[in-house]
Scaffold this motif. Sequence first.
Motif, PDB file in Angstrom:
ATOM      1  N   LEU A 116      15.182 -12.618 -18.107  1.00 50.30           N
ATOM      2  CA  LEU A 116      16.356 -11.750 -18.028  1.00 50.30           C
ATOM      3  C   LEU A 116      16.400 -10.973 -16.706  1.00 50.30           C
ATOM      4  O   LEU A 116      17.490 -10.666 -16.199  1.00 50.30           O
ATOM      5  N   SER A 117      15.242 -10.676 -16.149  1.00 54.47           N
ATOM      6  CA  SER A 117      15.178  -9.820 -14.969  1.00 54.47           C
ATOM      7  C   SER A 117      15.545 -10.540 -13.683  1.00 54.47           C
ATOM      8  O   SER A 117      16.071  -9.903 -12.755  1.00 54.47           O
ATOM      9  N   VAL A 118      15.271 -11.832 -13.588  1.00 52.62           N
ATOM     10  CA  VAL A 118      15.558 -12.553 -12.341  1.00 52.62           C
ATOM     11  C   VAL A 118      17.055 -12.517 -12.005  1.00 52.62           C
ATOM     12  O   VAL A 118      17.439 -12.093 -10.902  1.00 52.62           O
ATOM     13  N   PRO A 119      17.957 -12.947 -12.908  1.00 54.17           N
ATOM     14  CA  PRO A 119      19.384 -12.837 -12.565  1.00 54.17           C
ATOM     15  C   PRO A 119      19.841 -11.392 -12.390  1.00 54.17           C
ATOM     16  O   PRO A 119      20.681 -11.102 -11.528  1.00 54.17           O
ATOM     17  N   LEU A 120      19.315 -10.475 -13.208  1.00 56.56           N
ATOM     18  CA  LEU A 120      19.691  -9.068 -13.061  1.00 56.56           C
ATOM     19  C   LEU A 120      19.296  -8.539 -11.682  1.00 56.56           C
ATOM     20  O   LEU A 120      20.051  -7.792 -11.043  1.00 56.56           O
ATOM     21  N   ALA A 121      18.117  -8.923 -11.211  1.00 57.62           N
ATOM     22  CA  ALA A 121      17.654  -8.461  -9.907  1.00 57.62           C
ATOM     23  C   ALA A 121      18.535  -8.995  -8.787  1.00 57.62           C
ATOM     24  O   ALA A 121      18.828  -8.286  -7.817  1.00 57.62           O
ATOM     25  N   ILE A 122      18.969 -10.241  -8.905  1.00 59.57           N
ATOM     26  CA  ILE A 122      19.845 -10.828  -7.879  1.00 59.57           C
ATOM     27  C   ILE A 122      21.174 -10.080  -7.822  1.00 59.57           C
ATOM     28  O   ILE A 122      21.714  -9.811  -6.750  1.00 59.57           O
ATOM     29  N   PHE A 123      21.710  -9.715  -8.984  1.00 65.77           N
ATOM     30  CA  PHE A 123      22.959  -8.952  -9.019  1.00 65.77           C
ATOM     31  C   PHE A 123      22.754  -7.502  -8.582  1.00 65.77           C
ATOM     32  O   PHE A 123      23.669  -6.877  -8.057  1.00 65.77           O
ATOM     33  N   ASN A 165      21.464  -7.008  -1.022  1.00 66.18           N
ATOM     34  CA  ASN A 165      21.650  -8.133  -0.112  1.00 66.18           C
ATOM     35  C   ASN A 165      21.986  -9.449  -0.809  1.00 66.18           C
ATOM     36  O   ASN A 165      22.257 -10.445  -0.148  1.00 66.18           O
ATOM     37  N   THR A 166      21.985  -9.479  -2.148  1.00 66.60           N
ATOM     38  CA  THR A 166      22.326 -10.720  -2.854  1.00 66.60           C
ATOM     39  C   THR A 166      23.430 -10.538  -3.891  1.00 66.60           C
ATOM     40  O   THR A 166      23.876 -11.517  -4.477  1.00 66.60           O
ATOM     41  N   THR A 167      23.857  -9.315  -4.139  1.00 72.88           N
ATOM     42  CA  THR A 167      24.879  -9.083  -5.160  1.00 72.88           C
ATOM     43  C   THR A 167      26.238  -9.632  -4.729  1.00 72.88           C
ATOM     44  O   THR A 167      26.582  -9.575  -3.541  1.00 72.88           O
ATOM     45  N   PRO A 168      27.030 -10.166  -5.655  1.00 73.57           N
ATOM     46  CA  PRO A 168      28.373 -10.645  -5.297  1.00 73.57           C
ATOM     47  C   PRO A 168      29.317  -9.523  -4.880  1.00 73.57           C
ATOM     48  O   PRO A 168      30.288  -9.772  -4.163  1.00 73.57           O
ATOM     49  N   GLY A 169      29.073  -8.296  -5.347  1.00 73.27           N
ATOM     50  CA  GLY A 169      29.968  -7.197  -5.007  1.00 73.27           C
ATOM     51  C   GLY A 169      29.471  -5.880  -5.572  1.00 73.27           C
ATOM     52  O   GLY A 169      28.545  -5.845  -6.395  1.00 73.27           O
ATOM     53  N   PRO A 170      30.070  -4.757  -5.169  1.00 73.01           N
ATOM     54  CA  PRO A 170      29.640  -3.440  -5.644  1.00 73.01           C
ATOM     55  C   PRO A 170      29.725  -3.295  -7.166  1.00 73.01           C
ATOM     56  O   PRO A 170      28.861  -2.663  -7.781  1.00 73.01           O
ATOM     57  N   GLY A 171      30.764  -3.873  -7.775  1.00 74.97           N
ATOM     58  CA  GLY A 171      30.897  -3.780  -9.233  1.00 74.97           C
ATOM     59  C   GLY A 171      29.757  -4.463  -9.953  1.00 74.97           C
ATOM     60  O   GLY A 171      29.217  -3.929 -10.933  1.00 74.97           O
ATOM     61  N   SER A 172      29.382  -5.649  -9.477  1.00 73.55           N
ATOM     62  CA  SER A 172      28.273  -6.381 -10.092  1.00 73.55           C
ATOM     63  C   SER A 172      26.967  -5.624  -9.942  1.00 73.55           C
ATOM     64  O   SER A 172      26.152  -5.568 -10.867  1.00 73.55           O
ATOM     65  N   ARG A 173      26.792  -5.009  -8.763  1.00 75.36           N
ATOM     66  CA  ARG A 173      25.542  -4.270  -8.527  1.00 75.36           C
ATOM     67  C   ARG A 173      25.465  -3.049  -9.439  1.00 75.36           C
ATOM     68  O   ARG A 173      24.414  -2.772 -10.031  1.00 75.36           O
ATOM     69  N   LEU A 174      26.569  -2.327  -9.577  1.00 75.95           N
ATOM     70  CA  LEU A 174      26.585  -1.148 -10.438  1.00 75.95           C
ATOM     71  C   LEU A 174      26.312  -1.527 -11.886  1.00 75.95           C
ATOM     72  O   LEU A 174      25.538  -0.865 -12.582  1.00 75.95           O
ATOM     73  N   ALA A 175      26.940  -2.616 -12.343  1.00 74.08           N
ATOM     74  CA  ALA A 175      26.735  -3.056 -13.724  1.00 74.08           C
ATOM     75  C   ALA A 175      25.283  -3.450 -13.965  1.00 74.08           C
ATOM     76  O   ALA A 175      24.678  -3.089 -14.988  1.00 74.08           O
ATOM     77  N   ALA A 176      24.688  -4.198 -13.017  1.00 71.00           N
ATOM     78  CA  ALA A 176      23.298  -4.635 -13.171  1.00 71.00           C
ATOM     79  C   ALA A 176      22.343  -3.435 -13.152  1.00 71.00           C
ATOM     80  O   ALA A 176      21.413  -3.353 -13.971  1.00 71.00           O
TER      81      ALA A 176
END
Length: 533
Positions: free
Chosen positions: A87-94, A98-109
């Motif tokens: 579960l942590s690997v995809p969460l860490a990428i988001f 430097n790897t998140t698709p966008g600010p919203g994805s980073r905030l959610a993760a």
Amino acid sequence: MTAGTLARPTRSGTAAVLVVLGLLAAGVWALTDLQINFATLADSAGNAVAFARRMFPLDFPPLAELLELAGQTLAIVISATLLSVLLSVPLAIFAAANTTPGPGSRLAARTVIVLARAIPDVVLAIVFFRIFGLGAMTGVLAMGLHSVGMVAKLYADAVEQIDEGVRSAVRAGGAARGQELVTGVLPQVMPAFVATALHRLDINLRISVVLGFVGVDGLGYAIATSFQRLDYRRGMALALVVLILCVLVELGSGAIRRQLLRGGGPTVRLPAQRGIAPQWTFARVRRTCYAAATVLAVAVSLWGAELSPVQFFHGLGDIGHSLGLFWPPDTGGIFPTLLADLGETVKIALAATVLGALFALPVGALAARNVAPRPWVARVFRVFVVLVRGVPELVLAIVFVVITGLGPVAGTLALVVGAVGLLGKLVADSLEEVDPDVEQAVRATGATRWQVFTSATLPQAAPAFAAHVLYQLDVNIRSATLLGIVGAGGIGFDLLSASRILEFGMVTTILLLVFATVLLVELLAVWLRRVTV
């Protein structure tokens, strides 16, 4: 500013010093208010002798039963750690900038990571026990989901610290986004990912004892049952088995880390280089054997935990009704009592942090290779720290409850011992990581070993030590909540009582109170780090 003029301290720096002094004063006040002193310990000496007589000789179960319990525990712990990693690997990428698709994805993760860390594993176990009943499934899900809070955060930090040049080279080779992550990012962070997973495995083994008190199978449940029957010989014998397992797991995970991660981890190869394979040296064969042993252990654990997909999906069908029992929050008409017990929990954490830090500094210093007077002294104290960390705090709390009686004194003493184990290790690591050139410069002036320590080593490590103490306070607040389950004071007893009488709305209220307290401590720690850097 003219030469020789001292720089004036900034307002934020002065405020930080005042806050630290305030926390220290609060800890000293808590020690006094809880009556943690030599007189209290002396009065309990007779109880300690009586407990020792009731504890010895230790009563171990038959070997077959003992192996079955240990196997159950390890299967649950390894499966839970694997779940947290997946579960942590995809969460860490988001979550990584430097790897998140966008600010919203980073905030959610990041929000998911904080929530997973904030909800105590015991509360998760209570929820999953209601959904899935007694068994391994409850322990795997509770430990696995709670572990995401730590594992995903450290994974995201590792992703943000990669060499972007390698990633840019992979992108320049025409790699798609997925190939860029697999080829340019994951190989760089794999050493940190492996080290974090193995460290979390060690933590989860200790947590399994706590979860045994809410119905999770294995050694923890057997220990809980023994202590409930006042069978201290069997309970302490099983606790010794847990300690041995913790030491073996730490030694084994350390060996795996050294072999798997030696040489900086996997080699990053560009798409055009995929046909090139490294030579099969002895070191590579050995690392491969360790990796194969790890995979085998995971496979055996998944089989041994007897996780049933049918049970899982059947439980999901009732999850809406079960979660609905926890909302809305309810005080049960005892909100003032809950606040008073929460205040006692904070007092226990403050007192244990101050006293634990007082003991951890000399222990950590003697465990540091660059501070200890002899290499064997550092090794002895390192072993001591490992042994102390291997004793579950809940078992310590039970022992101190028997010796000192029900109440916050037992919880404080248990957390002090735990703090010596954790803080001692962190202090030793921080002292060993200081700049040796500064030490050498002071030593060249003819300074003694003590003068080098006080004027060169300790000042360099002081900021890290302050950060570790604040982290220990955060940990102690959570731990003090859980120790209340066995009568060691604080709001934990209210939590267990509410769950046993099915007052799940009160469980939610207690969770929100603890969450708010921990969040305040974490925000304070973040602010202090920002103004002191």
